[in-house]
Structure formats: structure tokens, C-alpha cells
Design a protein around this motif. Structure first.
Motif, mmCIF file in Angstrom:
data_model
loop_
_atom_site.group_PDB
_atom_site.id
_atom_site.type_symbol
_atom_site.label_atom_id
_atom_site.label_comp_id
_atom_site.label_asym_id
_atom_site.label_seq_id
_atom_site.Cartn_x
_atom_site.Cartn_y
_atom_site.Cartn_z
ATOM 1 N N TRP A 142 1.722 0.147 12.014
ATOM 2 C CA TRP A 142 0.615 0.635 12.841
ATOM 3 C C TRP A 142 0.466 -0.229 14.088
ATOM 4 O O TRP A 142 0.180 0.270 15.163
ATOM 5 N N ARG A 143 0.661 -1.523 13.917
ATOM 6 C CA ARG A 143 0.539 -2.434 15.049
ATOM 7 C C ARG A 143 1.581 -2.106 16.118
ATOM 8 O O ARG A 143 1.344 -2.283 17.312
ATOM 9 N N LEU A 144 2.738 -1.610 15.688
ATOM 10 C CA LEU A 144 3.814 -1.242 16.608
ATOM 11 C C LEU A 144 3.684 0.191 17.105
ATOM 12 O O LEU A 144 4.529 0.653 17.868
ATOM 13 N N GLY A 145 2.665 0.916 16.656
ATOM 14 C CA GLY A 145 2.442 2.284 17.116
ATOM 15 C C GLY A 145 3.065 3.346 16.241
ATOM 16 O O GLY A 145 3.010 4.530 16.576
ATOM 17 N N ASP A 146 3.679 2.983 15.127
ATOM 18 C CA ASP A 146 4.296 3.955 14.231
ATOM 19 C C ASP A 146 3.258 4.425 13.216
ATOM 20 O O ASP A 146 2.948 3.734 12.254
ATOM 21 N N LEU A 147 2.716 5.607 13.453
ATOM 22 C CA LEU A 147 1.695 6.180 12.573
ATOM 23 C C LEU A 147 2.255 7.335 11.754
ATOM 24 O O LEU A 147 1.498 8.110 11.170
ATOM 25 N N SER A 148 3.579 7.437 11.682
ATOM 26 C CA SER A 148 4.205 8.605 11.057
ATOM 27 C C SER A 148 4.326 8.519 9.543
ATOM 28 O O SER A 148 4.557 9.527 8.902
ATOM 29 N N GLY A 149 4.192 7.368 8.967
ATOM 30 C CA GLY A 149 4.384 7.230 7.523
ATOM 31 C C GLY A 149 3.179 7.672 6.728
ATOM 32 O O GLY A 149 2.185 8.166 7.251
ATOM 33 N N ARG A 150 3.300 7.457 5.439
ATOM 34 C CA ARG A 150 2.211 7.759 4.517
ATOM 35 C C ARG A 150 1.099 6.734 4.702
ATOM 36 O O ARG A 150 1.342 5.654 5.207
ATOM 37 N N PRO A 151 -0.099 7.053 4.257
ATOM 38 C CA PRO A 151 -1.137 6.017 4.241
ATOM 39 C C PRO A 151 -0.636 4.836 3.412
ATOM 40 O O PRO A 151 0.155 4.995 2.487
ATOM 41 N N PRO A 152 -1.067 3.646 3.738
ATOM 42 C CA PRO A 152 -0.526 2.457 3.091
ATOM 43 C C PRO A 152 -0.857 2.369 1.613
ATOM 44 O O PRO A 152 -1.890 2.856 1.160
ATOM 45 N N ARG A 153 0.041 1.711 0.890
ATOM 46 C CA ARG A 153 -0.196 1.428 -0.525
ATOM 47 C C ARG A 153 -1.446 0.544 -0.604
ATOM 48 O O ARG A 153 -1.619 -0.361 0.187
ATOM 49 N N GLY A 154 -2.293 0.837 -1.539
ATOM 50 C CA GLY A 154 -3.536 0.096 -1.660
ATOM 51 C C GLY A 154 -4.706 0.815 -1.026
ATOM 52 O O GLY A 154 -5.849 0.391 -1.160
ATOM 53 N N ALA A 155 -4.438 1.898 -0.311
ATOM 54 C CA ALA A 155 -5.509 2.662 0.320
ATOM 55 C C ALA A 155 -5.650 4.046 -0.314
ATOM 56 O O ALA A 155 -6.135 4.975 0.321
ATOM 57 N N GLU A 156 -5.223 4.171 -1.559
ATOM 58 C CA GLU A 156 -5.300 5.468 -2.246
ATOM 59 C C GLU A 156 -6.725 6.009 -2.332
ATOM 60 O O GLU A 156 -6.936 7.213 -2.164
ATOM 61 N N PRO A 157 -7.744 5.164 -2.602
ATOM 62 C CA PRO A 157 -9.110 5.708 -2.646
ATOM 63 C C PRO A 157 -9.526 6.360 -1.322
ATOM 64 O O PRO A 157 -10.158 7.417 -1.320
ATOM 65 N N LEU A 158 -9.153 5.765 -0.200
ATOM 66 C CA LEU A 158 -9.474 6.363 1.095
ATOM 67 C C LEU A 158 -8.697 7.663 1.286
ATOM 68 O O LEU A 158 -9.243 8.645 1.813
ATOM 69 N N ALA A 159 -7.450 7.696 0.855
ATOM 70 C CA ALA A 159 -6.654 8.927 0.963
ATOM 71 C C ALA A 159 -7.314 10.055 0.163
ATOM 72 O O ALA A 159 -7.397 11.187 0.615
ATOM 73 N N ARG A 160 -7.824 9.722 -1.026
ATOM 74 C CA ARG A 160 -8.516 10.743 -1.836
ATOM 75 C C ARG A 160 -9.811 11.181 -1.166
ATOM 76 O O ARG A 160 -10.112 12.379 -1.112
ATOM 77 N N LEU A 161 -10.572 10.235 -0.627
ATOM 78 C CA LEU A 161 -11.842 10.570 0.032
ATOM 79 C C LEU A 161 -11.610 11.512 1.206
ATOM 80 O O LEU A 161 -12.339 12.480 1.375
ATOM 81 N N THR A 162 -10.600 11.226 1.995
ATOM 82 C CA THR A 162 -10.349 12.035 3.203
ATOM 83 C C THR A 162 -9.568 13.299 2.906
ATOM 84 O O THR A 162 -9.403 14.137 3.783
ATOM 85 N N GLY A 163 -9.039 13.436 1.673
ATOM 86 C CA GLY A 163 -8.261 14.621 1.327
ATOM 87 C C GLY A 163 -6.879 14.606 1.956
ATOM 88 O O GLY A 163 -6.309 15.658 2.205
ATOM 89 N N TRP A 164 -6.341 13.425 2.204
ATOM 90 C CA TRP A 164 -5.016 13.325 2.809
ATOM 91 C C TRP A 164 -4.018 14.086 1.958
ATOM 92 O O TRP A 164 -3.923 13.881 0.752
#
Length: 166
Positions: A142-164
Motif C-alpha cells: 500500500w505504501r508503494l501504491g499497490d492496492l490490487s491485492g486482497r485485504p491484508p491478513r489480520g484484517a478479516e473482521p474489517l473485510a467481513r464488516l465491509t462485505g469485501w
């Protein structure tokens, strides 16, 4: 962020809401827009989170009438960033947000890789006593501008909240 003081809704936390008819997010794997991301300070990471998880990038302002009414406040984990969270929650609680806006949670974005110093971890525990907190781990891409991957490991609760969508 507006901070006028008028009587308003009491803060209450709930899960994600659906809002039919909202435009699709720009990130190809993100769910339909359900949230407005609102930064509690400049450089909080709102644009990055909106690009990765979908949703509306509100910058530092409460969402307008055409934006999703469910808000996720965003702050960095440095001292200055954490110090902006509780005043923003209090501004919402006192009616400083537009009518119909719901505050769902706070999302904390790391300001650096590695473990947080104890004083910062203590500030986060204070915030967690007031509102739900979701933490995103450090993501070098993300710091390098690459936002194309999956949400990061460890952020699964946020992914569920947002419905990713996977």
C-alpha cells in the motif's frame, strides 16, 4: 469535520447496512458501497481503505446526502492520530454529524511497521471502551501504491464488516 454543538442522536454501534442503488466501487473485488470512510485527521488512510474495501471516500467531512450514511472513522496509530478519535466520536454523539448518519466503528491504520509502543496501545484500549475498533496491519504494498491485492491478513473482521467480496 464539523463540530457544531446541537442536540442529536446518541451513538450506537451496529453491523453493516445495505443501501440499494448505490454505485459500484472502483476496486474490482470490493463489495457494493455501503460505508462512507471519514478521516479524523489528514493522511489517515481513507482513500486507501476506500480503494481496497470499497465504499465512499468522504475525506475529512461527514458524508453528504448522496453518500452512504454508515460511517467508519479512520485514524493512524500515531499519538496525534489517536488523539483525534474520541473528539470525533463525541462530536457525532453531540449531533455534529448530519441527520441520518450512523457511526459504525473506528478503523485504525498503522503509521509504521512493527509493534505499537505501550502508551499508544493504552490509548487504543481507551477508544475500544467507547466504540468498536478495527485494526489494519502494516501493508508495504500500500505504501508503494499497490492496492490490487486482497485485504491484508489480520484484517478479516474489517473485510467481513465491509462485505469485501473474495
Amino acid at each position: 469535520m464539523r463540530t457544531e454543538t446541537r442536540q442529536g442522536p446518541e451513538i450506537w454501534i451496529r453491523g453493516p447496512v445495505t443501501a440499494p442503488g448505490l454505485p459500484e466501487p472502483t476496486h474490482p473485488r470490493a463489495s457494493s458501497r455501503r460505508f462512507s470512510w471519514v478521516g479524523t485527521h489528514g493522511g489517515a488512510g481513507v482513500s486507501t481503505l476506500a480503494a481496497v474495501y470499497g465504499g465512499h471516500d468522504s475525506g475529512r467531512a461527514w458524508p453528504g446526502p448522496d453518500a452512504p450514511r454508515s460511517v467508519l472513522l479512520v485514524a493512524r496509530t500515531h499519538a496525534a492520530g489517536l488523539d483525534t478519535v474520541l473528539p470525533a466520536v463525541e462530536a457525532f454523539r453531540r449531533g455534529g454529524a448530519p441527520r441520518g448518519v450512523d457511526l459504525d466503528a473506528v478503523v485504525l491504520v498503522p503509521d509504521a511497521p512493527g509493534r505499537l509502543p505501550r502508551p499508544l496501545a493504552q490509548r487504543i484500549r481507551l477508544i475500544e471502551q467507547v466504540i468498536g475498533v478495527y485494526r489494519v496491519p502494516w501493508v508495504s504494498e500500500w505504501r508503494l501504491g499497490d492496492l490490487s491485492g486482497r485485504p491484508p491478513r489480520g484484517a478479516e473482521p474489517l473485510a467481513r464488516l465491509t462485505g469485501w467480496a473474495r
